[in-house]
Design an enzyme around this catalytic site. Structure first.
Site, PDB file in Angstrom:
ATOM      1  N   LEU A   1       0.822  -1.253   0.067  1.00  0.00           N
ATOM      2  CA  LEU A   1       0.060   0.120   0.022  1.00  0.00           C
ATOM      3  C   LEU A   1       1.011   1.334  -0.138  1.00  0.00           C
ATOM      4  CD1 LEU A   1      -2.981   1.199  -0.102  1.00  0.00           C
ATOM      5  CD2 LEU A   1      -3.001   1.103   2.515  1.00  0.00           C
TER       6      LEU A   1
ATOM      7  N   ILE B   1      21.441  20.883  17.948  1.00  0.00           N
ATOM      8  CA  ILE B   1      20.923  19.763  18.857  1.00  0.00           C
ATOM      9  C   ILE B   1      21.780  18.353  18.515  1.00  0.00           C
ATOM     10  CG2 ILE B   1      18.751  18.818  19.312  1.00  0.00           C
ATOM     11  CD1 ILE B   1      19.062  21.431  20.285  1.00  0.00           C
ATOM     12  N   GLY B   2      22.586  18.456  17.407  1.00  0.00           N
ATOM     13  CA  GLY B   2      23.031  17.101  17.216  1.00  0.00           C
ATOM     14  C   GLY B   2      23.480  16.846  15.539  1.00  0.00           C
TER      15      GLY B   2
ATOM     16  N   GLU C   1      26.576  13.616  13.416  1.00  0.00           N
ATOM     17  CA  GLU C   1      25.754  12.359  13.533  1.00  0.00           C
ATOM     18  C   GLU C   1      25.746  11.597  11.912  1.00  0.00           C
ATOM     19  OE1 GLU C   1      22.152  12.727  15.651  1.00  0.00           O
ATOM     20  OE2 GLU C   1      22.945  14.093  17.020  1.00  0.00           O
TER      21      GLU C   1
ATOM     22  N   ARG D   1       3.755   6.128   5.862  1.00  0.00           N
ATOM     23  CA  ARG D   1       5.058   5.838   6.660  1.00  0.00           C
ATOM     24  C   ARG D   1       5.110   4.753   7.448  1.00  0.00           C
ATOM     25  NH1 ARG D   1       8.802  10.251   6.305  1.00  0.00           N
ATOM     26  NH2 ARG D   1       7.977  11.507   4.569  1.00  0.00           N
TER      27      ARG D   1
ATOM     28  N   GLU E   1      11.725  22.451  22.200  1.00  0.00           N
ATOM     29  CA  GLU E   1      11.147  23.072  21.004  1.00  0.00           C
ATOM     30  C   GLU E   1      10.087  24.050  21.528  1.00  0.00           C
ATOM     31  OE1 GLU E   1       9.369  20.537  18.192  1.00  0.00           O
ATOM     32  OE2 GLU E   1       7.634  21.895  17.959  1.00  0.00           O
TER      33      GLU E   1
ATOM     34  N   HIS F   1      11.400  22.452  11.381  1.00  0.00           N
ATOM     35  CA  HIS F   1      10.365  21.645  10.917  1.00  0.00           C
ATOM     36  C   HIS F   1       9.581  22.408   9.646  1.00  0.00           C
ATOM     37  CE1 HIS F   1      10.677  18.701  13.843  1.00  0.00           C
ATOM     38  NE2 HIS F   1      10.372  19.479  14.768  1.00  0.00           N
TER      39      HIS F   1
ATOM     40  N   CYS G   1      15.396  21.465  17.242  1.00  0.00           N
ATOM     41  CA  CYS G   1      15.620  20.071  16.993  1.00  0.00           C
ATOM     42  C   CYS G   1      16.838  19.849  15.977  1.00  0.00           C
ATOM     43  CB  CYS G   1      14.286  19.180  16.584  1.00  0.00           C
ATOM     44  SG  CYS G   1      14.699  17.671  16.935  1.00  0.00           S
TER      45      CYS G   1
HETATM   46  N1  GLN Z   1      20.689  14.594  18.617  1.00  0.00           N
HETATM   47  C1  GLN Z   1      19.316  14.295  17.558  1.00  0.00           C
HETATM   48  C2  GLN Z   1      19.564  15.043  16.623  1.00  0.00           C
HETATM   49  O1  GLN Z   1      20.029  16.075  16.356  1.00  0.00           O
HETATM   50  C3  GLN Z   1      18.064  14.656  18.498  1.00  0.00           C
HETATM   51  C4  GLN Z   1      17.000  14.095  17.434  1.00  0.00           C
HETATM   52  C5  GLN Z   1      15.409  14.335  18.224  1.00  0.00           C
HETATM   53  O2  GLN Z   1      15.577  14.944  19.008  1.00  0.00           O
HETATM   54  N2  GLN Z   1      14.434  13.894  17.737  1.00  0.00           N
HETATM   55  O3  GLN Z   1      18.887  14.433  15.412  1.00  0.00           O
HETATM   56 ZN    ZN Z   2      14.267  17.014  18.785  1.00  0.00          ZN
END
Ligand code: GLN
Ligand code: ZN
Length: 759
Positions: free
Chosen positions: A18, A433-434, A486, A517, A667, A696, A728
């Protein structure tokens, strides 16, 4: 004879047929007719897979989401989704995702929200005081006709009217409940239409019944379930995900012909149900776990069922605890799990097989089905005693846990002094955030490495080059605290799960998350142990390239737990603490490797909250303890950060404080800091980085926006405790967007800094 049935079957298809059909249609690569043909074929396959059941759910199929289906059937898709002359399914897709292939102009997509405590997301219905409901159920009735014509013993499935209103938005709760008198006639009409088709039973899902409900929702329930049972078909009122608790007596008074309860989640309620629910009405027991992937203890099930069956006979129905939407389709084609692990598991199809064995053993006696029962018993015994499940090192470490009660050596006020000296950060320190954008190049490197086309040495060298690039960019941007980016991680849970003992990965274990998804949650089958360092080499390399502090980046124990299928042979709490010990080992290694800041992400902490308030303290207690264990024993000078993808902390503030992270990033940019209200000076004692860049959205934040957000934050939190960062991780964005946004963010921070401390 006991009746076996099912509440819902995964509709995405064993091979995610699907998903591919939908995405191809949305791209414009196939026609609506193709899509509908695929839909019809999946429904037929699913009915076939459920052969052997006495009643098969019909109407559980969906092209996107079952709540959105209800909105369409009740005639309340948002007006913006309608396009003159468009096919109804295109309007439906527009309501879901803002776009349909029939027109280029998009509209605002519907809001996605988690369905109770699952990871399935539904589209929130949008109601107003002017909402008028009207029946548009041709497609639904057609599915029922389709099933009946194929000889499927159909039980129609509907989301109940009160749960539908309860999960909607646009009006306050009481005003939504007040829409019920307008809604009920449409449900009555629909039930009547099903009756005319010859449908005997309708399963009417009311999971809102297991939440804490204010009085006006109870009035709505009383109203609905005094009226609806007289509409034609018999009603099986279905509840799941938790017990009815104090509401049980009241529900038993409604004249519905049947009741389904989840006795996997609420086994303690069974006795009360048996005495409260009348013998002459159908009682459906959800006895096979619809939320997890383990085989059931059939002996134990029969021990409970035999006396009930003797008393209730064919008024006893058996089913999975909830819709099987939340587990993968079938084990048959599974390649990722070895034979032993597979022998411990049951996906949707196998769970229905378990129901059949139970029904047969109740009918003919256990002796007549000794082989099937022995097989289940053996698998369970093997799992219970397996050395893959139990690790003495983990047991010993768990014994020592009570000593790890308090997280840090000194209180925050003390640590703060030491950290200031060591880190020498400016006012309004800037960080991210990473993750940085996951470019095609990065994805290719990872997949070539995975496929064995790239050796360890080359892969390491190429990934290091990615890190070096991201460090250079951060230097150029003038950020204060760096991240390595990352690049090596495909997913924040899977990356760690793959390196931890006790986790396994299926190849076919897809579960629908929203729309097309799917996610493939890892399985925690055994004691969790970290055999070797997981992130240290990357972090250390990144730190070696700069004098700025580099953040070591880890996923926290609660998030690892909440985004996996977990063991059912020990409490979630124990698994969570084992995960915490594994994270702690990594934290200590990062510290020893010279990382002065370590971030432990707990993105999924809030979504793990139980449905009932009364159960929150127990969950929060172990969530906080797990964080404390993960950070236990680090030096005062080491700064511990955490990150959470939300800021609605009002009701869990005490727990957030108790986690005692030195810095928390959250956030806030979309909510324009409103939600920071609970973070005022009194209530949150440590440092905070309220997100000032909404990652986002594709829009660029302006300097004015960022400045306004920071000024707002500074009114609540003293500037000395404020950090400046995005909402984020940036992995879903492109560098072209990220670079200017971060540059603006740094400029604003520097300006505010100069204003506060003129040179
Ligand atoms: N450290 C992760 C990143 O920056 C945190 C992701 C998240 O909070 N969903 O992707
Ligand atoms: Zn996050």
């Amino acid at each position: 004879m006991v009746c076996i049935h099912n509440l819902g079957f995964p509709r995405i298809g064993a091979q995610r047929e699907l998903k591919f059909a939908l995405e191809s249609y949305w791209r414009g690569d196939s026609s609506l007719t193709d899509l509908q043909a695929q839909g019809a074929s999946l429904r037929r396959q699913n009915w076939q897979r459920q052969q052997g059941l006495d009643r098969v759910p019909v109407g559980d199929f969906s092209y996107y989401d079952q709540m959105l289906d209800m909105s369409a059937r009740l005639g309340v898709l948002p007006a913006r989704a309608h396009r003159q002359g468009a096919h109804a399914l295109d309007d439906y897709f527009r309501a879901a995702r803002g776009r349909a292939p029939d027109a280029s102009v998009g509209v605002a997509a519907g809001q996605l929200t988690k369905w109770f405590d699952t990871n399935y997301h539904y589209i929130v219905p949008e109601l107003s005081a002017a909402t008028v409901f009207s029946l548009h159920a041709d497609d639904y009735l057609e599915q029922v006709r389709e099933a009946l014509s194929l000889g499927v013993p159909a039980k129609a499935v509907l989301i109940g009217p009160v749960t539908y209103l309860y999960l909607s938005k646009g009006l306050e709760g009481e005003a939504r409940a007040a829409l019920l008198p307008r809604l009920l006639p449409v449900y009555q009409q629909l039930l009547q239409a099903l009756h005319e088709l010859g449908v005997e039973w309708v399963q009417i899902d009311e999971p809102a019944l297991v939440t804490d409900l204010p009085a006006y929702w109870w009035s709505a329930y009383e109203q609905a379930y005094r009226v609806l049972p007289a509409s034609g078909p018999k009603l099986l009122l279905s509840t799941y995900f938790a017990g009815l608790r104090e509401s049980l007596q009241r529900v038993c008074l409604w004249p519905v012909q049947g009741l389904h309860v989840d006795i996997v989640r609420a086994p303690e309620e069974l006795e009360r149900i048996l005495s409260a629910w009348p013998l002459d009405r159908v009682l459906s027991l959800g006895i096979i776990d619809g939320r997890n992937i383990w085989r059931s203890d059939l002996d134990a099930c029969l021990d409970r069922l035999e006396p009930i069956h003797a008393l209730r006979g064919d008024r006893l129905w058996l089913a999975p605890s909830c819709s099987l939407l939340h587990v993968p389709v079938a084990l048959a084609d599974e390649q990722g799990l070895d034979a032993e692990l597979k022998s411990w598991c049951a996906f949707a199809q196998e769970k229905l097989g378990e129901l059949q064995v139970l029904a047969q053993a109740l009918r003919d006696g256990r002796a007549a089905h000794a082989v099937a029962l022995a097989d289940a018993r053996q698998a369970l015994a093997a799992r219970r005693s397996s050395s893959r499940v139990h690790d003495a090192r983990v047991a010993a470490a768990m014994e020592a846990l009570p000593a790890l009660r308090s997280q840090r050596l000194s209180a925050y006020s003390q640590r703060r002094q030491v950290q200031r000296q060591h880190l020498q950060l400016p006012l309004y320190p800037t960080t991210t955030i990473g993750s940085f954008p996951q470019t095609d190049e990065i994805r290719q490197l990872r997949s070539r490495y995975r496929r064995g086309e790239l050796g360890e040495i080359d892969y390491t060298r190429l990934m290091q080059a990615q890190i070096a690039q991201s460090v250079a960019l951060q230097e150029k941007l003038g950020l204060d605290v760096f991240v390595h980016g990352e690049a090596e991680r495909n997913d924040m849970v899977e990356y760690f799960a793959e390196q931890l003992q006790g986790f396994a990965f299926s190849s076919q274990g897809w579960v629908q998350s929203y729309g097309s998804r799917c996610v493939k949650p890892p399985l925690i089958y055994g004691d969790v142990w970290r055999p070797r360092a997981m992130t240290v080499a990357w972090a250390q390399y990144a730190q070696s390239l700069t004098r700025k502090p580099m953040k070591g980046m880890l996923t926290g124990p609660v998030t690892l737990l909440n985004w996996s299928f977990v063991r059912d042979d020990q409490p979630r709490r124990s698994t969570c603490l084992q995960l915490a010990l594994a994270v702690r080992a990594e934290v200590l290694d990062l510290e020893a490797a010279g990382l002065r800041i370590i971030q432990i992400d707990e993105a999924a902490l809030r979504e793990g909250l139980p449905l009932r308030r009364a159960d929150w303290p127990a969950y929060l207690q172990y969530a906080v303890q797990a964080f404390a264990v993960a950070a236990h024993g680090v030096e005062d000078a080491t700064q511990i950060h955490t990150h959470m993808c939300y800021s609605d902390f009002a009701d869990i503030m005490d727990s957030i404080i108790a986690m005692d992270a030195d810095v928390i990033t959250i956030e806030t940019s979309r909510s324009a800091m409103q939600l920071l209200a609970c973070f005022d000076e009194r209530s949150y004692p440590n440092e905070i980085g309220p997100g000032v860049y909404d990652i986002h959205a594709p829009n660029q934040p302006t300097a004015e926006q960022i400045e306004r957000l920071l000024e707002e934050a500074a009114r609540r939190i003293p500037a000395e405790r404020l950090w400046v960062n995005p909402d984020c991780g940036l992995k879903t964005r492109r560098w072209e967007e990220v670079l200017p946004a971060l540059a603006t963010m740094v400029q604003v921070a520097q300006r505010l800094r100069r204003q506060a401390q003129p040179a």
